[in-house]
Design an enzyme around this catalytic site. Sequence first.
Site, mmCIF file in Angstrom:
data_model
loop_
_atom_site.group_PDB
_atom_site.id
_atom_site.type_symbol
_atom_site.label_atom_id
_atom_site.label_comp_id
_atom_site.label_asym_id
_atom_site.label_seq_id
_atom_site.Cartn_x
_atom_site.Cartn_y
_atom_site.Cartn_z
ATOM 1 N N HIS A 125 -8.185 1.557 -4.153
ATOM 2 C CA HIS A 125 -9.120 1.368 -3.038
ATOM 3 C C HIS A 125 -9.741 2.728 -2.731
ATOM 4 O O HIS A 125 -9.101 3.589 -2.123
ATOM 5 C CB HIS A 125 -8.341 0.803 -1.842
ATOM 6 C CG HIS A 125 -9.144 0.674 -0.591
ATOM 7 N ND1 HIS A 125 -8.566 0.396 0.635
ATOM 8 C CD2 HIS A 125 -10.480 0.780 -0.353
ATOM 9 C CE1 HIS A 125 -9.522 0.340 1.561
ATOM 10 N NE2 HIS A 125 -10.683 0.578 0.983
ATOM 11 N N GLY B 90 0.999 -2.230 3.987
ATOM 12 C CA GLY B 90 1.566 -0.892 3.902
ATOM 13 C C GLY B 90 2.810 -0.781 4.747
ATOM 14 O O GLY B 90 3.937 -0.903 4.259
ATOM 15 N N MET C 24 -11.752 -5.489 5.146
ATOM 16 C CA MET C 24 -10.914 -4.601 5.953
ATOM 17 C C MET C 24 -10.680 -5.252 7.322
ATOM 18 O O MET C 24 -11.626 -5.643 8.011
ATOM 19 C CB MET C 24 -11.614 -3.251 6.182
ATOM 20 C CG MET C 24 -11.789 -2.378 4.955
ATOM 21 S SD MET C 24 -10.280 -1.984 4.061
ATOM 22 C CE MET C 24 -9.322 -1.117 5.313
ATOM 23 N N SER D 180 0.850 -1.201 0.000
ATOM 24 C CA SER D 180 0.000 0.000 0.000
ATOM 25 C C SER D 180 0.877 1.240 0.000
ATOM 26 O O SER D 180 1.664 1.465 0.931
ATOM 27 C CB SER D 180 -0.892 0.002 1.231
ATOM 28 O OG SER D 180 -1.375 1.311 1.432
ATOM 29 N N ASP E 249 -7.001 -6.172 3.986
ATOM 30 C CA ASP E 249 -6.304 -4.887 4.083
ATOM 31 C C ASP E 249 -6.332 -4.381 5.523
ATOM 32 O O ASP E 249 -7.401 -4.144 6.084
ATOM 33 C CB ASP E 249 -7.022 -3.894 3.141
ATOM 34 C CG ASP E 249 -6.335 -2.537 3.052
ATOM 35 O OD1 ASP E 249 -5.275 -2.350 3.661
ATOM 36 O OD2 ASP E 249 -6.882 -1.668 2.343
ATOM 37 N N GLY E 250 -5.131 -4.215 6.094
ATOM 38 C CA GLY E 250 -5.011 -3.615 7.416
ATOM 39 C C GLY E 250 -4.274 -4.499 8.402
ATOM 40 O O GLY E 250 -4.760 -5.577 8.744
ATOM 41 N N HIS F 151 -1.215 -1.238 -4.373
ATOM 42 C CA HIS F 151 -2.459 -0.819 -3.711
ATOM 43 C C HIS F 151 -2.429 0.696 -3.524
ATOM 44 O O HIS F 151 -1.483 1.254 -2.958
ATOM 45 C CB HIS F 151 -2.581 -1.544 -2.372
ATOM 46 C CG HIS F 151 -3.888 -1.361 -1.690
ATOM 47 N ND1 HIS F 151 -5.029 -2.039 -2.059
ATOM 48 C CD2 HIS F 151 -4.246 -0.568 -0.642
ATOM 49 C CE1 HIS F 151 -6.030 -1.683 -1.274
ATOM 50 N NE2 HIS F 151 -5.576 -0.789 -0.411
ATOM 51 N N GLY G 278 -8.802 4.412 6.941
ATOM 52 C CA GLY G 278 -8.425 5.812 7.147
ATOM 53 C C GLY G 278 -6.942 6.016 7.419
ATOM 54 O O GLY G 278 -6.407 7.072 7.103
ATOM 55 N N PHE G 279 -6.298 5.008 7.994
ATOM 56 C CA PHE G 279 -4.907 5.187 8.391
ATOM 57 C C PHE G 279 -4.108 3.899 8.210
ATOM 58 O O PHE G 279 -4.659 2.805 8.384
ATOM 59 C CB PHE G 279 -4.821 5.609 9.867
ATOM 60 C CG PHE G 279 -5.597 6.870 10.140
ATOM 61 C CD1 PHE G 279 -5.028 8.115 9.895
ATOM 62 C CD2 PHE G 279 -6.908 6.808 10.586
ATOM 63 C CE1 PHE G 279 -5.757 9.285 10.097
ATOM 64 C CE2 PHE G 279 -7.651 7.968 10.796
ATOM 65 C CZ PHE G 279 -7.084 9.213 10.558
ATOM 66 N N MET H 236 -8.439 8.625 -0.161
ATOM 67 C CA MET H 236 -9.248 9.071 0.986
ATOM 68 C C MET H 236 -9.662 10.522 0.790
ATOM 69 O O MET H 236 -8.883 11.328 0.259
ATOM 70 C CB MET H 236 -8.431 8.942 2.272
ATOM 71 C CG MET H 236 -7.878 7.541 2.501
ATOM 72 S SD MET H 236 -7.038 7.437 4.083
ATOM 73 C CE MET H 236 -6.381 5.767 3.996
ATOM 74 N N MET I 128 -11.863 5.199 -0.796
ATOM 75 C CA MET I 128 -12.521 5.499 0.474
ATOM 76 C C MET I 128 -13.064 6.911 0.325
ATOM 77 O O MET I 128 -12.593 7.860 0.965
ATOM 78 C CB MET I 128 -11.517 5.375 1.630
ATOM 79 C CG MET I 128 -11.143 3.928 1.927
ATOM 80 S SD MET I 128 -9.600 3.754 2.838
ATOM 81 C CE MET I 128 -8.439 3.777 1.474
ATOM 82 N N GLY J 224 -0.772 1.497 9.459
ATOM 83 C CA GLY J 224 -0.099 1.196 10.713
ATOM 84 C C GLY J 224 -0.988 0.786 11.876
ATOM 85 O O GLY J 224 -0.545 0.803 13.026
ATOM 86 N N ASP K 299 -4.477 3.856 -2.078
ATOM 87 C CA ASP K 299 -5.548 4.248 -1.158
ATOM 88 C C ASP K 299 -6.001 5.681 -1.402
ATOM 89 O O ASP K 299 -5.210 6.615 -1.260
ATOM 90 C CB ASP K 299 -5.057 4.116 0.287
ATOM 91 C CG ASP K 299 -4.929 2.666 0.716
ATOM 92 O OD1 ASP K 299 -5.938 1.943 0.653
ATOM 93 O OD2 ASP K 299 -3.813 2.262 1.095
HETATM 94 C C1 DX5 Z 1 -6.276 1.789 5.499
HETATM 95 C C2 DX5 Z 1 -5.784 1.473 4.099
HETATM 96 C C3 DX5 Z 1 -4.718 0.461 4.036
HETATM 97 C C4 DX5 Z 1 -3.437 0.816 4.754
HETATM 98 C C5 DX5 Z 1 -2.872 -0.448 5.287
HETATM 99 O O1 DX5 Z 1 -7.450 2.523 5.396
HETATM 100 O O2 DX5 Z 1 -6.865 1.018 3.290
HETATM 101 O O3 DX5 Z 1 -4.458 0.051 2.703
HETATM 102 O O4 DX5 Z 1 -2.484 1.424 3.939
HETATM 103 O O5 DX5 Z 1 -1.752 -0.144 6.010
HETATM 104 P P1 DX5 Z 1 -1.081 -1.205 7.018
HETATM 105 O O6 DX5 Z 1 -0.657 -2.387 6.190
HETATM 106 O O7 DX5 Z 1 0.065 -0.433 7.581
HETATM 107 O O8 DX5 Z 1 -2.131 -1.564 8.036
HETATM 108 ZN ZN ZN Z 2 -6.434 0.075 1.317
#
Ligand code: DX5
Ligand code: ZN
Length: 227
Positions: free
Chosen positions: A69, A200, A140, A11, A178-179, A36, A145-146, A40, A71, A148, A38
Amino acid sequence: MKRSDFRIAPSLLSADFARLGEEVRDVIAAGADLMHFDVMDNHYVPNLTVGPLVCEAIKPHCSVPIDVHLMVKPVDRIIPDFAKAGASIISFHPEASEHIDRTLGLIRDNGCRAGLVFNPATPLDWLDHVMDRVDLILVMSVNPGFGGQSFIPSALEKIAAVRKRIDASGRDIWLEVDGGVKADNIEKIARAGADTFVAGSAIFGDKDRAGATARMREALKRATMPS
Ligand code: DX5
Ligand code: ZN
């Protein structure tokens, strides 16, 4: 599941945005199968990232499919822009569209594979009438949204439930997660039924991206063996 069926999708959210082209080439050289991306909007999720312009900018650096993706809410207006910007897959959250069937059709009409994304508390019922319209189901394992965040364990049951639905449909639908995916939990996520893994911080947060990717592949190889 054969090893070759598994896909790793770094990501870009955790990349160095000042050096995006280089970052994309680096994780592809390290073994990424998908990129990937993202998106937002500070409305559907409380964060703001990048749009079609940035997707178009990374495209020449990206020899693997771009997995967008979304959002964002609403979703339909922006879909053709991402298709033109080089997306191969476009996924959206059902809560963000007034007309799920229409949005899925719009993605395919624009030449992309269509994905539906499920937040931790979103029921799978949204799939009931659209299994022939989806190419990818994204579960998910954090609230979106974030980057880590920590993997939410109840996602495993949901992945298994989606796997059952896909197998019953007999269709070639990818199951992405994802996540919070890391080398130390990816084996059990694969055993639950996922075949496509977004990572990510686990990949971009490691100076040795090839090593981080290889550790995930090793764990995935174990997932194909009897437990
Ligand atoms: C969160 C994103 C993810 C995010 C995953 O909303 O959709 O794609 O980048 O990050 P990690 O792998 O660090 O959880
Ligand atoms: Zn994502």
